[in-house]
Scaffold this motif. Structure first.
Motif, PDB file in Angstrom:
ATOM      1  N   MET A 428     -37.012  -3.311  32.969  1.00  0.00           N
ATOM      2  CA  MET A 428     -37.144  -1.881  33.217  1.00  0.00           C
ATOM      3  C   MET A 428     -37.374  -1.125  31.908  1.00  0.00           C
ATOM      4  SD  MET A 428     -37.007   0.410  35.623  1.00  0.00           S
ATOM      5  CE  MET A 428     -37.094   2.191  35.559  1.00  0.00           C
ATOM      6  N   ASN A 429     -36.591  -1.436  30.894  1.00  0.00           N
ATOM      7  CA  ASN A 429     -36.732  -0.734  29.617  1.00  0.00           C
ATOM      8  C   ASN A 429     -38.072  -1.023  28.963  1.00  0.00           C
ATOM      9  OD1 ASN A 429     -34.187   0.413  29.830  1.00  0.00           O
ATOM     10  ND2 ASN A 429     -33.172  -1.262  28.759  1.00  0.00           N
ATOM     11  N   ALA A 430     -38.515  -2.284  29.054  1.00  0.00           N
ATOM     12  CA  ALA A 430     -39.794  -2.642  28.447  1.00  0.00           C
ATOM     13  C   ALA A 430     -40.964  -1.938  29.127  1.00  0.00           C
ATOM     14  CB  ALA A 430     -39.987  -4.160  28.517  1.00  0.00           C
ATOM     15  N   SER A 431     -40.823  -1.625  30.405  1.00  0.00           N
ATOM     16  CA  SER A 431     -41.896  -0.930  31.128  1.00  0.00           C
ATOM     17  C   SER A 431     -41.798   0.587  30.986  1.00  0.00           C
ATOM     18  CB  SER A 431     -41.842  -1.300  32.616  1.00  0.00           C
ATOM     19  OG  SER A 431     -41.920  -2.700  32.798  1.00  0.00           O
ATOM     20  N   TYR A 432     -40.566   1.075  30.771  1.00  0.00           N
ATOM     21  CA  TYR A 432     -40.339   2.517  30.747  1.00  0.00           C
ATOM     22  C   TYR A 432     -40.599   3.130  29.370  1.00  0.00           C
ATOM     23  CZ  TYR A 432     -37.422   6.743  30.358  1.00  0.00           C
ATOM     24  OH  TYR A 432     -36.950   8.001  30.083  1.00  0.00           O
ATOM     25  N   ALA A 433     -40.084   2.500  28.318  1.00  0.00           N
ATOM     26  CA  ALA A 433     -40.079   3.116  26.989  1.00  0.00           C
ATOM     27  C   ALA A 433     -41.467   3.376  26.405  1.00  0.00           C
ATOM     28  CB  ALA A 433     -39.256   2.246  26.032  1.00  0.00           C
ATOM     29  N   PRO A 434     -42.445   2.459  26.502  1.00  0.00           N
ATOM     30  CA  PRO A 434     -43.741   2.710  25.850  1.00  0.00           C
ATOM     31  C   PRO A 434     -44.454   3.970  26.336  1.00  0.00           C
ATOM     32  CG  PRO A 434     -43.529   0.397  26.415  1.00  0.00           C
ATOM     33  CD  PRO A 434     -42.389   1.101  27.071  1.00  0.00           C
ATOM     34  N   ALA A 435     -44.236   4.340  27.583  1.00  0.00           N
ATOM     35  CA  ALA A 435     -44.941   5.503  28.129  1.00  0.00           C
ATOM     36  C   ALA A 435     -44.486   6.811  27.493  1.00  0.00           C
ATOM     37  CB  ALA A 435     -44.737   5.567  29.640  1.00  0.00           C
ATOM     38  N   LEU A 436     -43.337   6.802  26.817  1.00  0.00           N
ATOM     39  CA  LEU A 436     -42.811   8.028  26.198  1.00  0.00           C
ATOM     40  C   LEU A 436     -43.025   8.058  24.685  1.00  0.00           C
ATOM     41  CD1 LEU A 436     -39.459   8.391  28.161  1.00  0.00           C
ATOM     42  CD2 LEU A 436     -41.673   9.415  28.655  1.00  0.00           C
ATOM     43  N   ALA A 437     -43.799   7.112  24.170  1.00  0.00           N
ATOM     44  CA  ALA A 437     -44.000   7.044  22.723  1.00  0.00           C
ATOM     45  C   ALA A 437     -44.758   8.255  22.197  1.00  0.00           C
ATOM     46  CB  ALA A 437     -44.731   5.756  22.356  1.00  0.00           C
ATOM     47  N   THR A 444     -41.572  12.879  17.518  1.00  0.00           N
ATOM     48  CA  THR A 444     -41.319  11.435  17.618  1.00  0.00           C
ATOM     49  C   THR A 444     -39.838  11.145  17.818  1.00  0.00           C
ATOM     50  OG1 THR A 444     -43.211  11.018  16.172  1.00  0.00           O
ATOM     51  CG2 THR A 444     -41.630   9.220  16.457  1.00  0.00           C
ATOM     52  N   SER A 445     -38.983  11.875  17.114  1.00  0.00           N
ATOM     53  CA  SER A 445     -37.536  11.644  17.248  1.00  0.00           C
ATOM     54  C   SER A 445     -37.060  11.943  18.663  1.00  0.00           C
ATOM     55  CB  SER A 445     -36.770  12.496  16.241  1.00  0.00           C
ATOM     56  OG  SER A 445     -37.050  13.880  16.437  1.00  0.00           O
ATOM     57  N   ASP A 446     -37.587  13.006  19.261  1.00  0.00           N
ATOM     58  CA  ASP A 446     -37.206  13.335  20.636  1.00  0.00           C
ATOM     59  C   ASP A 446     -37.752  12.300  21.621  1.00  0.00           C
ATOM     60  OD1 ASP A 446     -35.804  15.620  19.901  1.00  0.00           O
ATOM     61  OD2 ASP A 446     -37.613  16.883  19.979  1.00  0.00           O
ATOM     62  N   SER A 447     -38.966  11.825  21.371  1.00  0.00           N
ATOM     63  CA  SER A 447     -39.531  10.787  22.241  1.00  0.00           C
ATOM     64  C   SER A 447     -38.714   9.503  22.167  1.00  0.00           C
ATOM     65  CB  SER A 447     -40.988  10.503  21.850  1.00  0.00           C
ATOM     66  OG  SER A 447     -41.797  11.633  22.062  1.00  0.00           O
ATOM     67  N   THR A 448     -38.271   9.166  20.956  1.00  0.00           N
ATOM     68  CA  THR A 448     -37.454   7.958  20.800  1.00  0.00           C
ATOM     69  C   THR A 448     -36.137   8.090  21.562  1.00  0.00           C
ATOM     70  OG1 THR A 448     -38.409   7.576  18.608  1.00  0.00           O
ATOM     71  CG2 THR A 448     -36.340   6.447  19.135  1.00  0.00           C
ATOM     72  N   ALA A 449     -35.509   9.266  21.474  1.00  0.00           N
ATOM     73  CA  ALA A 449     -34.259   9.483  22.215  1.00  0.00           C
ATOM     74  C   ALA A 449     -34.496   9.434  23.722  1.00  0.00           C
ATOM     75  CB  ALA A 449     -33.643  10.821  21.821  1.00  0.00           C
ATOM     76  N   ALA A 450     -35.609  10.014  24.179  1.00  0.00           N
ATOM     77  CA  ALA A 450     -35.907  10.040  25.614  1.00  0.00           C
ATOM     78  C   ALA A 450     -36.220   8.656  26.154  1.00  0.00           C
ATOM     79  CB  ALA A 450     -37.081  10.987  25.875  1.00  0.00           C
ATOM     80  N   SER A 451     -36.701   7.755  25.296  1.00  0.00           N
ATOM     81  CA  SER A 451     -37.067   6.415  25.762  1.00  0.00           C
ATOM     82  C   SER A 451     -35.857   5.524  26.025  1.00  0.00           C
ATOM     83  CB  SER A 451     -37.986   5.740  24.739  1.00  0.00           C
ATOM     84  OG  SER A 451     -37.288   5.505  23.524  1.00  0.00           O
ATOM     85  N   GLN A 452     -34.652   5.978  25.676  1.00  0.00           N
ATOM     86  CA  GLN A 452     -33.457   5.172  25.899  1.00  0.00           C
ATOM     87  C   GLN A 452     -33.125   5.047  27.386  1.00  0.00           C
ATOM     88  OE1 GLN A 452     -31.986   3.530  23.290  1.00  0.00           O
ATOM     89  NE2 GLN A 452     -33.735   4.418  22.188  1.00  0.00           N
ATOM     90  N   SER A 453     -33.267   6.147  28.128  1.00  0.00           N
ATOM     91  CA  SER A 453     -32.977   6.133  29.563  1.00  0.00           C
ATOM     92  C   SER A 453     -33.532   7.414  30.183  1.00  0.00           C
ATOM     93  CB  SER A 453     -31.468   6.036  29.831  1.00  0.00           C
ATOM     94  OG  SER A 453     -30.812   7.212  29.411  1.00  0.00           O
ATOM     95  N   LEU A 454     -33.633   7.425  31.492  1.00  0.00           N
ATOM     96  CA  LEU A 454     -34.128   8.612  32.172  1.00  0.00           C
ATOM     97  C   LEU A 454     -33.141   9.764  32.040  1.00  0.00           C
ATOM     98  CD1 LEU A 454     -36.345   9.870  33.882  1.00  0.00           C
ATOM     99  CD2 LEU A 454     -35.208   8.964  35.927  1.00  0.00           C
ATOM    100  N   SER A 471     -43.308  18.725  30.140  1.00  0.00           N
ATOM    101  CA  SER A 471     -44.163  17.546  29.944  1.00  0.00           C
ATOM    102  C   SER A 471     -43.328  16.287  29.774  1.00  0.00           C
ATOM    103  CB  SER A 471     -45.054  17.745  28.707  1.00  0.00           C
ATOM    104  OG  SER A 471     -45.916  18.841  28.879  1.00  0.00           O
ATOM    105  N   LEU A 472     -42.247  16.386  28.999  1.00  0.00           N
ATOM    106  CA  LEU A 472     -41.392  15.226  28.793  1.00  0.00           C
ATOM    107  C   LEU A 472     -40.710  14.805  30.093  1.00  0.00           C
ATOM    108  CD1 LEU A 472     -40.121  13.183  26.893  1.00  0.00           C
ATOM    109  CD2 LEU A 472     -38.332  14.863  26.374  1.00  0.00           C
ATOM    110  N   ARG A 477     -40.342  10.797  34.405  1.00  0.00           N
ATOM    111  CA  ARG A 477     -40.280  10.440  35.829  1.00  0.00           C
ATOM    112  C   ARG A 477     -41.370   9.437  36.176  1.00  0.00           C
ATOM    113  NH1 ARG A 477     -37.954  14.019  39.680  1.00  0.00           N
ATOM    114  NH2 ARG A 477     -39.810  13.808  40.982  1.00  0.00           N
ATOM    115  N   HIS A 478     -42.611   9.696  35.723  1.00  0.00           N
ATOM    116  CA  HIS A 478     -43.706   8.763  35.989  1.00  0.00           C
ATOM    117  C   HIS A 478     -43.411   7.393  35.374  1.00  0.00           C
ATOM    118  CE1 HIS A 478     -46.113  12.342  37.117  1.00  0.00           C
ATOM    119  NE2 HIS A 478     -46.827  11.458  37.819  1.00  0.00           N
ATOM    120  N   ALA A 479     -42.894   7.402  34.146  1.00  0.00           N
ATOM    121  CA  ALA A 479     -42.603   6.136  33.469  1.00  0.00           C
ATOM    122  C   ALA A 479     -41.499   5.364  34.189  1.00  0.00           C
ATOM    123  CB  ALA A 479     -42.192   6.410  32.022  1.00  0.00           C
TER     124      ALA A 479
END
Length: 602
Positions: A428-437, A444-454, A471-472, A477-479
């Protein structure tokens, strides 16, 4: 002698009469306690945090101490029950569980609560394998045992599902300690009732109990489970807190297996794993739990964070899964007799895979009908698989190894659950995180924090606000939905692999002919109508002719396949008179001769 006679009388009473169904009620309530405590604390974590103010590490141990300790000690207490008596271990587990529940309810500091949760884990490890091994002894007939296992597995499903709902109700109306106090009234009933109705049974008592081997198994399982849980928490596989426990645990278990193979009287007879039915059943339990627990965790997050349901609404949406699991457990005995273990387990896996693929049709909008249908199929399929696997495993194991076999089954259950969270969570994490890069307007710092979990992404989006926050939130949600679909496909592939593995199980449910005394011989370990599991084998003691009408003793550790192949022929010993005597005329000309078991022909 008096104690032995009393134990034997209690065992005969439990096995022979309706009292065995009272025993089943006691065993199911025991299992309900353990299953409830595994999940009831989850909804109380915020209240515990507010009241005791634990650190992050302490909070992690408050939640994980119970399942970690319980999983680590299952083999130790399962094999100890085979040696000193399963009823004795179970009653001691009741007492420890009650004391630990009282301490946990009134804990005034995080360390006291962690210690109480660890004691609950010890009590749970004493209770869980004992319930299944006593069930094996009390229901020697495989048909009745299948019914009992169906009820047992249904109760386990109910306990796991009801835990969060009951915990939420108690925390809302009382305080967080009440989630532990609910154990005390149940234990106040089943402890004296268990002393009265539970039969004592044990396996072989030859040779000393392998204390070092039991500790090696406990430490090895603890290392593996802890490492798997760290993987599930998002730590890398090469991190020291993950890699070291995994390697140490695996090494200790390898040494444990080698030690057991060399010992004349091992804790666990490793030859059981050479039997396809036993080893395949264990593998099916692991695969079923791997798929179920990881999916349940992701599904709960999807319902709350994507569809916006409240915790109560989420619990209600999951009820069809619980009811379907109860139905599968209640009808499991009939299904097993009609279609056999192979098709029951394999079709259960296939049905669960179909339900998982049906969930792929879910998106960002609520579709209650589709979700309910998928959960019904999921609950029925997984429960059918677990029922068939547990029943086959327990029936395949020798009676004197019932406690060890039950412990292996429960340990595989715990490992499968931990592996499911780790594996499917990683997918799940491997599929979710790249979409928020790279989200437009988001640093970038906010995107990294958001990629931890929904949930973290929603917090960052609320903090940002405006178009960037919107937008985030939309991208997250899509990711998440995309990651959910990938995870479901991986889970379906694992389930189909389980369906293929289940093809090695027996095609039919083989039951000994009623009245032969063989099933009773395998199950009891006490004198009387039930046959001792410590009887001398054919290779170590001469076999004297049995008296007419006497029960035939079965060697310890007899292989169930041999029992299934036995043919039943007329007992010519009754018909043939001693040499030099005339045969008396039969008083019942139309009466058939008695039947005794005979080994396989040829």
């Amino acid at each position: 002698m008096t104690g032995t006679t009393t134990a034997a009388a209690r065992s005969r009473a439990a096995v022979g009469g309706a009292n065995r169904w009272v025993v089943l009620v006691v065993l199911c309530v025991s299992l309900l306690l353990v299953a409830l405590d595994a999940t009831v604390l989850h909804v109380a974590v915020p209240s515990v945090t507010e009241d005791l103010n634990p650190s992050g590490v302490q909070l992690l141990w408050i939640v994980d101490a119970y399942p970690l300790v319980c999983a680590a000690l299952l083999i130790l207490f399962g094999t100890l029950g085979d040696r000193i008596g399963r009823r004795r271990v179970l009653l001691l587990g009741y007492g420890l569980f009650a004391a630990a529940s009282a301490v946990a309810a009134f804990a005034g500091s995080p360390m006291v609560l962690i210690g109480a949760r660890a004691l609950l884990g010890i009590g749970g490890a004493m209770i869980m394998p004992a319930t299944l091994s006593i069930l094996r002894a009390v229901f020697p007939d495989r048909r009745e045992r299948a019914v009992a296992i169906g009820v047992w597995t249904a109760v386990a499903a109910v306990g796991a599902a009801v835990g969060p709902v009951l915990g939420g109700f108690l925390v809302e109306h009382f305080w967080w300690g009440s989630v532990f106090l609910i154990n005390l009234p149940l234990l106040a009933v089943i402890l004296p009732l268990g002393r009265l109705v539970l039969p004592e049974s044990r396996g072989s008592t030859d040779g000393p109990w392998d204390v070092l081997g039991a500790l090696m198994a406990a430490a090895g399982v603890l290392g593996l489970v802890f490492g798997v849980k760290r993987l599930g928490a998002g730590e890398g596989p090469l991190g020291p807190t993950t890699l070291v426990p995994l390697c140490v645990g695996a090494a200790l278990l390898v040494l444990f297996v080698r030690r057991q193979r060399r010992r004349a009287n091992p804790l666990i007879d490793m030859r059981m794993f050479a039997r396809p039915t036993f080893s395949v059943s264990i593998g099916c339990i692991v695969l079923a739990m791997l798929a179920l627990v990881g999916l349940e965790l992701i599904a709960v997050q999807y319902l709350q964070l994507v569809l916006g349901l409240s915790p109560l609404e989420t619990g209600l949406r999951l009820l069809p899964l619980t009811f379907a699991a109860m139905a599968a457990g209640a009808t499991g005995s009939l299904t097993l007799r009609r279609i056999g273990p192979r098709r029951m387990v394999s079709w259960g896996f296939a049905l669960t895979a179909a339900a998982v693929l049906l969930l792929v049709m879910m998106g960002q909008h609520d579709r209650p009908g589709l979700l309910t249908a998928a959960f019904v199929l999921l609950g029925f399929g997984v429960q059918s698989t677990l029922f068939g696997a547990y029943e086959s495993m327990l029936s395949e194991a020798p009676a004197d190894q019932a406690g060890g076999a039950a412990a292996i089954g429960e340990t595989s259950y715990q490992l499968g659950a931990g592996m499911g969270i780790a594996l499917l969570g990683s997918v799940m994490n491997a599929s979710y995180a790249p979409a928020l890069a790279s989200v437009k307007g988001v640093r970038t710092s906010d995107s990294t924090a958001a990629s931890q979990s929904l949930g973290e992404a929603y917090q960052v989006a609320d903090r940002l606000g405006g178009p960037a926050g919107d937008s985030l939130r939309s991208a997250a949600r899509h990711a998440y939905v995309h990651g959910l679909h990938v995870t479901l496909l991986v889970s379906a592939a694992l389930l189909l692999l389980g369906a293929l593995a289940a093809l090695r199980l027996p095609r039919i449910m083989e039951c000994p002919a009623p009245g032969t005394g063989l099933a009773e011989a395998a199950a009891s370990g006490t004198p009387g109508p039930a046959v001792s599991s410590t009887a001398p084998t054919a290779s170590t003691a001469p076999t004297a002719p049995a008296a007419p009408g006497a029960a035939v003793r079965e060697p310890a550790g007899a292989i169930p396949e041999q029992r299934a192949q036995e043919r039943y022929v007329p007992d010519l010993r009754k018909a043939a008179p001693p040499e030099g005597e005339k045969q008396p005329a039969s008083s019942s000309p139309g009466r058939r001769p008695a039947l005794v078991p005979r080994g396989p022909s040829g």
